[in-house]
Scaffold this motif. Structure first.
Motif, PDB file in Angstrom:
ATOM      1  N   PRO A 110      -6.629  16.563  -3.272  1.00 32.23           N
ATOM      2  CA  PRO A 110      -7.038  15.383  -2.509  1.00 32.23           C
ATOM      3  C   PRO A 110      -6.008  14.258  -2.634  1.00 32.23           C
ATOM      4  O   PRO A 110      -5.370  14.109  -3.681  1.00 32.23           O
ATOM      5  N   SER A 111      -5.846  13.506  -1.565  1.00 32.83           N
ATOM      6  CA  SER A 111      -4.894  12.400  -1.626  1.00 32.83           C
ATOM      7  C   SER A 111      -5.615  11.088  -1.295  1.00 32.83           C
ATOM      8  O   SER A 111      -6.657  11.078  -0.644  1.00 32.83           O
ATOM      9  N   LEU A 112      -5.028  10.016  -1.765  1.00 38.35           N
ATOM     10  CA  LEU A 112      -5.654   8.700  -1.653  1.00 38.35           C
ATOM     11  C   LEU A 112      -4.601   7.670  -1.249  1.00 38.35           C
ATOM     12  O   LEU A 112      -3.437   7.774  -1.659  1.00 38.35           O
ATOM     13  N   ASN A 113      -5.040   6.679  -0.482  1.00 40.58           N
ATOM     14  CA  ASN A 113      -4.170   5.522  -0.289  1.00 40.58           C
ATOM     15  C   ASN A 113      -4.354   4.626  -1.509  1.00 40.58           C
ATOM     16  O   ASN A 113      -5.441   4.536  -2.073  1.00 40.58           O
ATOM     17  N   VAL A 114      -3.247   4.011  -1.935  1.00 39.04           N
ATOM     18  CA  VAL A 114      -3.290   3.183  -3.139  1.00 39.04           C
ATOM     19  C   VAL A 114      -2.902   1.761  -2.759  1.00 39.04           C
ATOM     20  O   VAL A 114      -1.826   1.542  -2.181  1.00 39.04           O
ATOM     21  N   ARG A 115      -3.803   0.816  -3.060  1.00 40.16           N
ATOM     22  CA  ARG A 115      -3.559  -0.586  -2.705  1.00 40.16           C
ATOM     23  C   ARG A 115      -3.072  -1.318  -3.951  1.00 40.16           C
ATOM     24  O   ARG A 115      -3.594  -1.102  -5.054  1.00 40.16           O
ATOM     25  N   LEU A 116      -2.036  -2.108  -3.821  1.00 43.70           N
ATOM     26  CA  LEU A 116      -1.514  -2.888  -4.957  1.00 43.70           C
ATOM     27  C   LEU A 116      -1.638  -4.361  -4.614  1.00 43.70           C
ATOM     28  O   LEU A 116      -1.008  -4.836  -3.660  1.00 43.70           O
ATOM     29  N   ASP A 117      -2.464  -5.072  -5.386  1.00 33.63           N
ATOM     30  CA  ASP A 117      -2.640  -6.506  -5.168  1.00 33.63           C
ATOM     31  C   ASP A 117      -2.178  -7.254  -6.401  1.00 33.63           C
ATOM     32  O   ASP A 117      -2.843  -7.225  -7.436  1.00 33.63           O
ATOM     33  N   ASN A 118      -1.026  -7.902  -6.255  1.00 30.36           N
ATOM     34  CA  ASN A 118      -0.459  -8.675  -7.372  1.00 30.36           C
ATOM     35  C   ASN A 118      -0.470  -7.882  -8.679  1.00 30.36           C
ATOM     36  O   ASN A 118      -0.937  -8.362  -9.707  1.00 30.36           O
ATOM     37  N   VAL A 119       0.013  -6.669  -8.599  1.00 37.02           N
ATOM     38  CA  VAL A 119       0.084  -5.836  -9.804  1.00 37.02           C
ATOM     39  C   VAL A 119       1.293  -6.273 -10.626  1.00 37.02           C
ATOM     40  O   VAL A 119       2.428  -6.263 -10.131  1.00 37.02           O
ATOM     41  N   ARG A 120       1.048  -6.677 -11.861  1.00 33.89           N
ATOM     42  CA  ARG A 120       2.138  -7.176 -12.722  1.00 33.89           C
ATOM     43  C   ARG A 120       2.650  -6.021 -13.585  1.00 33.89           C
ATOM     44  O   ARG A 120       1.876  -5.363 -14.271  1.00 33.89           O
TER      45      ARG A 120
ATOM     46  N   GLU B 143       0.823  -1.205   0.000  1.00 33.02           N
ATOM     47  CA  GLU B 143       0.000   0.000   0.000  1.00 33.02           C
ATOM     48  C   GLU B 143       0.862   1.262   0.000  1.00 33.02           C
ATOM     49  O   GLU B 143       1.879   1.338   0.697  1.00 33.02           O
ATOM     50  N   LEU B 144       0.446   2.250  -0.786  1.00 30.18           N
ATOM     51  CA  LEU B 144       1.098   3.569  -0.797  1.00 30.18           C
ATOM     52  C   LEU B 144       0.191   4.515  -0.023  1.00 30.18           C
ATOM     53  O   LEU B 144      -1.023   4.528  -0.248  1.00 30.18           O
ATOM     54  N   SER B 145       0.791   5.321   0.854  1.00 32.37           N
ATOM     55  CA  SER B 145      -0.071   6.195   1.655  1.00 32.37           C
ATOM     56  C   SER B 145      -0.134   7.607   1.094  1.00 32.37           C
ATOM     57  O   SER B 145       0.877   8.180   0.665  1.00 32.37           O
ATOM     58  N   ALA B 146      -1.324   8.161   1.100  1.00 30.24           N
ATOM     59  CA  ALA B 146      -1.596   9.562   0.777  1.00 30.24           C
ATOM     60  C   ALA B 146      -0.891  10.047  -0.494  1.00 30.24           C
ATOM     61  O   ALA B 146      -0.030  10.918  -0.449  1.00 30.24           O
ATOM     62  N   VAL B 147      -1.281   9.458  -1.621  1.00 33.33           N
ATOM     63  CA  VAL B 147      -0.725   9.892  -2.910  1.00 33.33           C
ATOM     64  C   VAL B 147      -1.670  10.935  -3.516  1.00 33.33           C
ATOM     65  O   VAL B 147      -2.853  10.670  -3.714  1.00 33.33           O
ATOM     66  N   VAL B 148      -1.101  12.118  -3.795  1.00 31.38           N
ATOM     67  CA  VAL B 148      -1.907  13.235  -4.300  1.00 31.38           C
ATOM     68  C   VAL B 148      -2.499  12.888  -5.666  1.00 31.38           C
ATOM     69  O   VAL B 148      -1.781  12.426  -6.556  1.00 31.38           O
ATOM     70  N   HIS B 149      -3.801  13.110  -5.824  1.00 29.35           N
ATOM     71  CA  HIS B 149      -4.503  12.924  -7.102  1.00 29.35           C
ATOM     72  C   HIS B 149      -4.309  11.522  -7.692  1.00 29.35           C
ATOM     73  O   HIS B 149      -4.367  11.349  -8.920  1.00 29.35           O
ATOM     74  N   ALA B 150      -4.083  10.512  -6.847  1.00 26.45           N
ATOM     75  CA  ALA B 150      -3.704   9.183  -7.357  1.00 26.45           C
ATOM     76  C   ALA B 150      -4.689   8.638  -8.391  1.00 26.45           C
ATOM     77  O   ALA B 150      -4.273   7.990  -9.363  1.00 26.45           O
ATOM     78  N   ASP B 151      -5.977   8.899  -8.194  1.00 22.03           N
ATOM     79  CA  ASP B 151      -6.957   8.322  -9.131  1.00 22.03           C
ATOM     80  C   ASP B 151      -7.249   9.234 -10.327  1.00 22.03           C
ATOM     81  O   ASP B 151      -8.077   8.914 -11.155  1.00 22.03           O
ATOM     82  N   SER B 152      -6.581  10.381 -10.388  1.00 16.87           N
ATOM     83  CA  SER B 152      -6.823  11.306 -11.505  1.00 16.87           C
ATOM     84  C   SER B 152      -5.649  11.378 -12.460  1.00 16.87           C
ATOM     85  O   SER B 152      -5.702  12.097 -13.451  1.00 16.87           O
TER      86      SER B 152
END
Lengths: 427, 382
Positions: free
Chosen positions: B204-214, B156-165
């Motif tokens: 806005p910032s978001l936590n980013v979850r990575l699950d088996n990202v290839r 997990e990455l914490s508080a990434v600015v504009h992660a989903d944009s």
């Protein structure tokens, strides 16, 4: 006296300086005794030795390098002066304490700009040769920040012959006056005009009848500044600087150079500073207190280090803005003075917090320990002397930010009337 | 009010004036509209605006040593208008992708296309700078493992600015006994977002979850693991470029709030006088303006140290960040006090700057981290 011709190239001048310095001046030792801001007591004998040394520097043609020849200078360029200062860096130049600096950096600058031709030729060469040491007779005992409110008074000695003036009053906080020859004195010459209109400057000889100089003991225990009492001291009109009543305009020059002498001229600090070692006094105190690894102490040290660097970098930045034509011009220098006036007391308070008991008591033979206390006691010098932090804030607020002035309760009043009203209100 | 002072307040150095004029033309008459739109959740990032900014030379610059002074001037403008766009983050990613040696080690044509899209504002990037191994935050948030033709990332990455944009996220992951940096496509399979409520509503910032990202091998940015100093050396260089820019954005915001507070203090009358004539108000504003000039002086020194590759550059950028983190909040509070009740109204722009200056202070290592870093660097002899 040796004269270096204007046609002397900078490098030839540098070579001459190098040779003369090596033969005539002592080198600085590696570990010079540190005196906190130079505010230590100087004996008359010590000053006499320094005067003699200054005379030799002048005779060799290395004093007043950029000053006009007719006033005892060399009439050379700033590049010549810079070359000399670079060469002189490893040597001990004559040091007459604060008064020595004030003589050249403040009093001479005022005289060059405002005194009569005859006055300049009479005094300036002697100021360069160490024969005349000058100090500031600016603040009255009752008027410091409000310098234009001085009540030390000079009146024409009409009826007693000549166009002399008779001076009465009291000045104070004049650094080094006990070994000085002249004071640059601001006096009220007319009580019945507006406050800023009735002021005039004079050269007052410290040794003349009617002038008493009393050295004062400071909170550090040192004796450095003085009080002067004038009792019917007779001043020849030829010792007046500027027109009678023009004292406030002349004062602007004096205050500007005083500010520069204490903050460094913005034009001379145009080099980007480097941070250098971490605040050595704080690091030493942390070690003495056994707190070098204490996180809070490390934060305090880093903060003091950054503040110190920021106040130095500020000088470089403002010099650049002034050179680029910033419209606030010379008023910007108040930022540097204010920055130091805030940073230095904070640094001193951090030292006490870090060192704890180690900062407030020390062994009798511990000279370094003593300097911590001395630095602490001196830490508000910049915040108070030469225009307090509050005066700098007023200047900056009005001249840089464009904020309105306070209402002037003295407007349209003579000085005599405004004094009468203020006294009536205070009782 | 005297005229000289009025000029002094808005005076700019020649290099600044040119950038400010271009920027003013770009943002138009209501420069905070984009910040409000994003902050009030009415609109996402304005990609058209970003491409116009890029075309005007104000977005997606490759900075390098030579360009940092100008980039700081540009950064002040983005900060002064509380701009919501990930200008800083995109520039840092461009810097990472185009840094010496890195590009060559990366994967040719694909990487060049990404870089060109970022520079033109066709693509946006963010930087997972909340956790930077060797600097601040967690160093085990994301773990990479080598796979047949690339890597698999989990964590997990914490508080990434504009992660989903944005289109790309630059991150550091634990890999090969050390750390590596990867360029993550924000919409890759296995990436999910947990939006946070942020004090700074403009970014806005978001936590980013990575699950088996290839990721394929080309996603690796710079040296792998401990090789050639590894990612920590690359990150160190990115931090040195990022901090003067981040600090410059804060300075722009500080200038905006102090200019507003000064104008208010000149115009607002109380007790028969403009409130700026009272020393209690005047002195507070002067101290705020001193804070700005000292911050700018630190920033100038930091930019110059980085450009010249000085051996004390890491120390100076940390000093600048620590100083500006503290000063930005102090300056915001001074303006807040002078604006009084005005500052408490949502319609007044002040709170946007307050939010940003406070978030700026916490981002990229707060004051406490950088203060300790300065002492540690000095103890190590840099």
């Amino acid at each position: 006296m040796t004269m270096h011709s204007v046609s002397t190239g900078v490098e030839a001048f540098r070579a001459a300086a190098r040779e003369w310095l090596a033969q005539n001046l002592a080198r600085r030792s590696g570990h010079e005794e540190r005196s906190a801001r130079g505010l230590t007591h100087r004996t008359i004998e010590d000053i006499a030795t320094q005067r003699a040394l200054q005379k030799r520097v002048h005779e060799a043609g290395f004093a007043g390098i950029t000053w006009p020849v007719e006033y005892g200078g060399q009439g050379l360029t700033a590049a010549h002066e810079a070359a000399f200062l670079e060469e002189a860096e490893p040597y001990r130049l004559p040091d007459m304490g604060i008064a020595g600096v004030v003589t050249i950096k403040v009093c001479a600058e005022v005289i060059l700009r405002h005194a009569s031709e005859d006055f300049k030729r009479r005094h300036l060469p002697k100021m360069l040769s160490g024969e005349e040491v000058w100090v500031e007779f600016f603040s009255d005992s009752a008027a410091g920040s409000d310098l234009a409110g001085v009540v030390t008074t000079a009146v024409r000695a009409d009826g007693q012959g000549g166009d002399d003036w008779i001076l009465n009053g009291e000045k104070v906080w004049s650094s080094g006056a006990y070994y000085a020859d002249f004071g640059l004195c601001l006096a009220r010459t007319d009580w019945d005009v507006a406050k800023h209109k009735g002021l005039t400057w004079f050269a007052v000889a410290t040794a003349q009848p009617g002038v008493t100089v009393e050295p004062l003991r400071e909170i550090t225990g040192d004796i450095e500044f003085c009080r002067e009492i004038f009792q019917n001291a007779r001043i020849p009109d030829s010792e007046r600087i500027g027109e009678a009543g023009s004292g406030w305009e002349v004062a602007q020059t004096a205050l500007r150079f005083e500010r520069e002498a204490s903050s460094g001229s913005l034009t001379s600090v145009a080099k980007m500073p480097r941070p250098g070692p971490l605040a050595p006094d704080l690091v030493e105190l942390a070690a003495r207190a056994g707190r070098s690894d204490d996180g809070h102490v490390r934060q305090l040290i880093a903060k003091a280090h950054a503040d110190d660097f920021a106040s130095r970098a500020l000088g470089e930045r403002l010099a650049r803005l002034m050179a680029a034509g910033h419209p606030a011009g010379g008023a910007l220098i108040s930022y540097v003075k204010l920055a130091r006036g805030i940073v230095e007391p904070n640094h001193a308070k951090a030292a006490i917090e870090i060192g704890g008991a180690a900062a407030v008591s020390w062994a009798k033979d511990d000279r370094l320990g003593a300097t911590f206390a001395l630095d602490y006691l001196n830490s508000r010098v910049t915040a108070i002397a030469g225009g307090t932090n509050e005066i700098q804030r007023n200047t900056l607020g009005e001249r840089v930010l464009g904020l309105p002035r306070e209402p002037n309760v003295e407007r349209n009043l003579t000085f005599r009337e405004s004094q009468r009203r203020a006294l009536a209100e205070s009782t | 009010m005297n005229n000289t002072a009025a000029i002094a307040a808005g005076w700019l150095e020649p290099g600044e004036a040119e950038v400010a004029a271009t920027f003013a033309g770009l943002v138009g008459a209501s420069p905070l509209d984009r910040a409000r739109a994003v902050g009030e959740g009415r609109r996402g990032l304005d990609r058209t605006f970003i491409q116009r900014a890029a075309a005007a030379g104000l977005f997606g610059q490759t900075i390098g040593a030579g360009g940092i002074a100008r980039a700081c001037i540009v950064a002040e403008q983005w900060g002064r208008t509380a701009s919501p766009e990930p200008w800083l983050e995109t520039n840092v990613v461009i810097e990472a992708l185009s840094g010496a040696g890195v590009f060559a080690a990366g994967a040719g044509a694909g990487r060049a296309a990404i870089l060109s899209d970022l520079q033109a504002g066709r693509a946006l990037a963010s930087w997972a700078s909340g956790d930077l191994p060797g600097f601040w935050g967690r160093d085990d948030g994301v773990v990479a493992t080598e796979a047949a033709d690339g890597f698999v990332l989990n964590g997990e990455l914490s508080a990434v600015v504009h992660a989903d944009s944005v289109d790309w996220i630059l991150l550091a992951a634990r890999d090969a006994g050390s750390f590596s940096q990867f360029l993550l496509p924000a919409r890759a399979t296995g990436v999910s977002f947990a939006p946070l409520n942020s004090l700074d509503i403009t970014r806005p910032s978001l936590n980013v979850r990575l699950d088996n990202v290839r990721l394929d091998a080309a996603a690796l940015v710079g040296a792998r693991g401990a090789a050639r100093g590894g990612a920590v050396a690359d990150i160190a260089r990115q931090v040195q470029v990022a901090l003067p820019l981040a600090v410059s954005q804060s300075i722009g915001a500080m200038r905006a709030v102090v200019d507003t507070a000064v104008a208010h203090a000149r115009a607002r009358v109380a007790f028969g006088r403009p409130i700026g004539s009272f020393q209690a108000v005047k002195h507070m504003l002067v101290d705020a303006s001193l804070g700005i000039e000292m911050s700018a002086a630190m920033r100038d020194a930091a930019a110059r140290a980085v450009a010249a590759g000085q051996d004390d550059a890491a120390e100076i950028v940390s000093m600048a960040k620590a100083f500006v983190a503290r000063t930005g909040i102090d300056v915001a509070h001074a303006a807040w006090q002078v604006l009084g009740g005005m500052a408490y109204m949502w319609e007044n722009d002040f709170h946007l700057y307050l939010r940003r200056l406070t978030a700026d202070a916490a981002a990229l290592g707060g004051e406490v981290w950088h203060n300790e870093n300065v002492v540690t660097l000095q103890e190590k002899g840099q």
